[in-house]
Design a protein around this motif. Sequence first.
Motif, PDB file in Angstrom:
ATOM      1  N   TYR A   1       0.829  -1.198   0.000  1.00 22.69           N
ATOM      2  CA  TYR A   1       0.000   0.000   0.000  1.00 22.69           C
ATOM      3  C   TYR A   1       0.870   1.257   0.000  1.00 22.69           C
ATOM      4  CZ  TYR A   1      -3.380   3.497   1.534  1.00 22.69           C
ATOM      5  OH  TYR A   1      -4.140   4.627   1.624  1.00 22.69           O
ATOM      6  N   LEU A   2       1.947   1.244   0.792  1.00 21.77           N
ATOM      7  CA  LEU A   2       2.841   2.404   0.843  1.00 21.77           C
ATOM      8  C   LEU A   2       3.555   2.621  -0.484  1.00 21.77           C
ATOM      9  CD1 LEU A   2       4.486   1.932   4.369  1.00 21.77           C
ATOM     10  CD2 LEU A   2       2.740   3.614   3.713  1.00 21.77           C
ATOM     11  N   MET A   3       3.795   1.544  -1.226  1.00 23.80           N
ATOM     12  CA  MET A   3       4.504   1.660  -2.499  1.00 23.80           C
ATOM     13  C   MET A   3       3.587   2.045  -3.651  1.00 23.80           C
ATOM     14  SD  MET A   3       6.980  -1.684  -2.171  1.00 23.80           S
ATOM     15  CE  MET A   3       7.760  -1.426  -3.771  1.00 23.80           C
ATOM     16  N   ASP A   4       2.290   2.175  -3.373  1.00 21.95           N
ATOM     17  CA  ASP A   4       1.344   2.531  -4.421  1.00 21.95           C
ATOM     18  C   ASP A   4       1.607   3.951  -4.901  1.00 21.95           C
ATOM     19  OD1 ASP A   4      -0.648   2.248  -6.202  1.00 21.95           O
ATOM     20  OD2 ASP A   4      -2.304   2.192  -4.763  1.00 21.95           O
ATOM     21  N   GLU A   5       0.943   4.321  -5.975  1.00 25.57           N
ATOM     22  CA  GLU A   5       1.174   5.624  -6.598  1.00 25.57           C
ATOM     23  C   GLU A   5       0.861   6.769  -5.644  1.00 25.57           C
ATOM     24  OE1 GLU A   5      -0.203   8.160 -10.556  1.00 25.57           O
ATOM     25  OE2 GLU A   5      -1.225   6.328  -9.982  1.00 25.57           O
ATOM     26  N   ILE A   6       1.716   7.784  -5.674  1.00 28.30           N
ATOM     27  CA  ILE A   6       1.474   8.999  -4.906  1.00 28.30           C
ATOM     28  C   ILE A   6       0.445   9.832  -5.652  1.00 28.30           C
ATOM     29  CG2 ILE A   6       2.534  11.102  -4.001  1.00 28.30           C
ATOM     30  CD1 ILE A   6       5.154   9.606  -3.811  1.00 28.30           C
ATOM     31  N   ASN A   7      -0.617  10.227  -4.964  1.00 29.73           N
ATOM     32  CA  ASN A   7      -1.709  10.934  -5.630  1.00 29.73           C
ATOM     33  C   ASN A   7      -1.316  12.334  -6.092  1.00 29.73           C
ATOM     34  OD1 ASN A   7      -3.524   8.783  -5.274  1.00 29.73           O
ATOM     35  ND2 ASN A   7      -3.997   9.437  -3.189  1.00 29.73           N
ATOM     36  N   ASP A   8      -0.450  12.991  -5.337  1.00 26.14           N
ATOM     37  CA  ASP A   8      -0.094  14.368  -5.657  1.00 26.14           C
ATOM     38  C   ASP A   8       1.423  14.533  -5.630  1.00 26.14           C
ATOM     39  OD1 ASP A   8      -0.299  17.034  -6.263  1.00 26.14           O
ATOM     40  OD2 ASP A   8      -0.696  17.663  -4.201  1.00 26.14           O
ATOM     41  N   PRO A   9       2.126  13.980  -6.643  1.00 28.42           N
ATOM     42  CA  PRO A   9       3.592  14.090  -6.638  1.00 28.42           C
ATOM     43  C   PRO A   9       4.042  15.521  -6.883  1.00 28.42           C
ATOM     44  CG  PRO A   9       2.832  13.146  -8.694  1.00 28.42           C
ATOM     45  CD  PRO A   9       1.624  13.252  -7.815  1.00 28.42           C
ATOM     46  N   HIS A  10       5.152  15.901  -6.265  1.00 31.21           N
ATOM     47  CA  HIS A  10       5.719  17.218  -6.490  1.00 31.21           C
ATOM     48  C   HIS A  10       6.485  17.289  -7.809  1.00 31.21           C
ATOM     49  CE1 HIS A  10       5.743  18.069  -1.863  1.00 31.21           C
ATOM     50  NE2 HIS A  10       4.540  17.896  -2.362  1.00 31.21           N
ATOM     51  N   LEU A  11       6.918  16.125  -8.295  1.00 32.18           N
ATOM     52  CA  LEU A  11       7.728  16.090  -9.514  1.00 32.18           C
ATOM     53  C   LEU A  11       7.454  14.776 -10.240  1.00 32.18           C
ATOM     54  CD1 LEU A  11      10.034  17.525 -11.129  1.00 32.18           C
ATOM     55  CD2 LEU A  11      11.642  16.150  -9.799  1.00 32.18           C
ATOM     56  N   THR A  12       7.301  14.855 -11.561  1.00 36.58           N
ATOM     57  CA  THR A  12       7.109  13.664 -12.391  1.00 36.58           C
ATOM     58  C   THR A  12       8.215  13.594 -13.425  1.00 36.58           C
ATOM     59  OG1 THR A  12       4.699  13.714 -12.104  1.00 36.58           O
ATOM     60  CG2 THR A  12       5.559  12.447 -13.953  1.00 36.58           C
ATOM     61  N   ILE A  13       8.872  12.438 -13.502  1.00 34.54           N
ATOM     62  CA  ILE A  13       9.984  12.234 -14.431  1.00 34.54           C
ATOM     63  C   ILE A  13       9.690  10.999 -15.267  1.00 34.54           C
ATOM     64  CG2 ILE A  13      12.465  11.861 -14.662  1.00 34.54           C
ATOM     65  CD1 ILE A  13      12.792  13.107 -11.896  1.00 34.54           C
ATOM     66  N   LYS A  14       9.846  11.142 -16.571  1.00 37.71           N
ATOM     67  CA  LYS A  14       9.685   9.998 -17.466  1.00 37.71           C
ATOM     68  C   LYS A  14      11.062   9.430 -17.787  1.00 37.71           C
ATOM     69  CE  LYS A  14       7.744   8.503 -21.884  1.00 37.71           C
ATOM     70  NZ  LYS A  14       7.026   8.914 -23.123  1.00 37.71           N
ATOM     71  N   ALA A  15      11.250   8.156 -17.490  1.00 33.60           N
ATOM     72  CA  ALA A  15      12.511   7.467 -17.765  1.00 33.60           C
ATOM     73  C   ALA A  15      12.298   6.516 -18.941  1.00 33.60           C
ATOM     74  CB  ALA A  15      12.980   6.692 -16.537  1.00 33.60           C
ATOM     75  N   MET A  16      12.883   6.862 -20.081  1.00 32.66           N
ATOM     76  CA  MET A  16      12.767   6.042 -21.295  1.00 32.66           C
ATOM     77  C   MET A  16      14.101   5.335 -21.553  1.00 32.66           C
ATOM     78  SD  MET A  16      11.099   4.893 -23.905  1.00 32.66           S
ATOM     79  CE  MET A  16       9.634   5.913 -24.003  1.00 32.66           C
ATOM     80  N   ARG A  17      14.030   4.032 -21.652  1.00 29.98           N
ATOM     81  CA  ARG A  17      15.247   3.246 -21.858  1.00 29.98           C
ATOM     82  C   ARG A  17      15.481   2.986 -23.334  1.00 29.98           C
ATOM     83  NH1 ARG A  17      20.258   2.405 -20.213  1.00 29.98           N
ATOM     84  NH2 ARG A  17      21.083   0.936 -21.733  1.00 29.98           N
ATOM     85  N   HIS A  18      16.635   3.425 -23.826  1.00 27.05           N
ATOM     86  CA  HIS A  18      17.104   3.086 -25.151  1.00 27.05           C
ATOM     87  C   HIS A  18      18.148   1.968 -25.010  1.00 27.05           C
ATOM     88  CE1 HIS A  18      15.037   6.638 -26.802  1.00 27.05           C
ATOM     89  NE2 HIS A  18      15.417   7.222 -25.676  1.00 27.05           N
ATOM     90  N   GLN A  19      18.638   1.484 -26.121  1.00 30.19           N
ATOM     91  CA  GLN A  19      19.525   0.328 -26.057  1.00 30.19           C
ATOM     92  C   GLN A  19      20.807   0.616 -25.290  1.00 30.19           C
ATOM     93  OE1 GLN A  19      18.935  -2.820 -26.910  1.00 30.19           O
ATOM     94  NE2 GLN A  19      20.924  -3.315 -26.040  1.00 30.19           N
ATOM     95  N   CYS A  20      21.293   1.836 -25.342  1.00 31.77           N
ATOM     96  CA  CYS A  20      22.587   2.124 -24.728  1.00 31.77           C
ATOM     97  C   CYS A  20      22.526   3.202 -23.656  1.00 31.77           C
ATOM     98  CB  CYS A  20      23.601   2.550 -25.800  1.00 31.77           C
ATOM     99  SG  CYS A  20      23.911   1.274 -27.049  1.00 31.77           S
ATOM    100  N   TYR A  21      21.388   3.745 -23.359  1.00 31.42           N
ATOM    101  CA  TYR A  21      21.329   4.818 -22.360  1.00 31.42           C
ATOM    102  C   TYR A  21      19.895   5.033 -21.903  1.00 31.42           C
ATOM    103  CZ  TYR A  21      19.675   7.696 -26.264  1.00 31.42           C
ATOM    104  OH  TYR A  21      18.953   8.183 -27.316  1.00 31.42           O
ATOM    105  N   TRP A  22      19.767   5.737 -20.767  1.00 31.01           N
ATOM    106  CA  TRP A  22      18.474   6.185 -20.250  1.00 31.01           C
ATOM    107  C   TRP A  22      18.259   7.634 -20.655  1.00 31.01           C
ATOM    108  CZ3 TRP A  22      14.791   3.239 -18.027  1.00 31.01           C
ATOM    109  CH2 TRP A  22      15.159   1.996 -17.497  1.00 31.01           C
ATOM    110  N   CYS A  23      17.029   7.969 -20.975  1.00 29.53           N
ATOM    111  CA  CYS A  23      16.651   9.338 -21.299  1.00 29.53           C
ATOM    112  C   CYS A  23      15.618   9.788 -20.272  1.00 29.53           C
ATOM    113  CB  CYS A  23      16.080   9.425 -22.710  1.00 29.53           C
ATOM    114  SG  CYS A  23      15.533  11.090 -23.178  1.00 29.53           S
ATOM    115  N   TYR A  24      15.915  10.877 -19.544  1.00 28.67           N
ATOM    116  CA  TYR A  24      15.026  11.383 -18.507  1.00 28.67           C
ATOM    117  C   TYR A  24      14.376  12.683 -18.970  1.00 28.67           C
ATOM    118  CZ  TYR A  24      17.598   8.092 -15.591  1.00 28.67           C
ATOM    119  OH  TYR A  24      18.174   6.961 -15.079  1.00 28.67           O
ATOM    120  N   GLU A  25      13.066  12.724 -18.867  1.00 30.78           N
ATOM    121  CA  GLU A  25      12.305  13.912 -19.247  1.00 30.78           C
ATOM    122  C   GLU A  25      11.520  14.410 -18.030  1.00 30.78           C
ATOM    123  OE1 GLU A  25       8.577  15.182 -22.154  1.00 30.78           O
ATOM    124  OE2 GLU A  25       9.659  13.308 -22.510  1.00 30.78           O
TER     125      GLU A  25
END
Length: 230
Positions: free
Chosen positions: A85-109
């Motif tokens: 339950y504690l690990m469930d989604e935070i309803n009101d996050p202060h910051l949202t980051i999208k982590a997209m994995r490519h073959q050789c690196y991570w891209c953070y938006e």
Amino acid sequence: MAHPTQLRFQDVASPVMEELLHFHDHALMILFLISTLVLYIIIGMVSTKLTNKYIFDSQDMEIVWTILPAVILVLIALPSLRILYLMDEINDPHLTIKAMRHQCYWCYEYTDYEDLGIDSNMIPTQDLTAGQFRLLETEHRKVVPIDSPVRVLVSAEDVLHSWAVPSLGLNMDAVPGRVKHTAFIASRPGVFYGQCSEICGANHCFMPIVVVAVPLEHFESWSSLMLEDA
């Protein structure tokens, strides 16, 4: 950061990881008690001639042996469900980051900022400086504020990967064509390292993750500087 010959977990850096560590110790103690009880019964069966009368044909022993596992399951299930339950989604996050994995690196938006994004490539061994860790350092680190709920949207471009940072209690699979989410709160400043925990290809061991937790004012200064350079 783990160190040579370390046997236990890395230093805790989030409330969820602290709960996971407590649950680990709780389950380990239950396992120790079960092992002790079973060993005691085995020794008793081997060392006494009254085994058949007091153990094999004991109605009380059968009742205890039926009820005890149910009680143990409850003792394990209740704290486990609480952590889920504690690990469930935070309803009101202060910051949202999208982590997209490519073959050789991570891209953070950083989705709360219009033009803030970084590519996180591993630093080759020959380019490392003194004090940097081989196969763990990246050219650009993911920076987050401490004591702030952060939601991470995880996905992949090619094959199955995993965004995992042990000190923060994070391990989320990155699935192509799907966006999965996880959340955390960094409870202290520091640099936290992780790696892809899926066997995802030839470069599986060259997929480091570096998260830097800083005070909010330092994060604001960093984000302003990154936006100016964009």
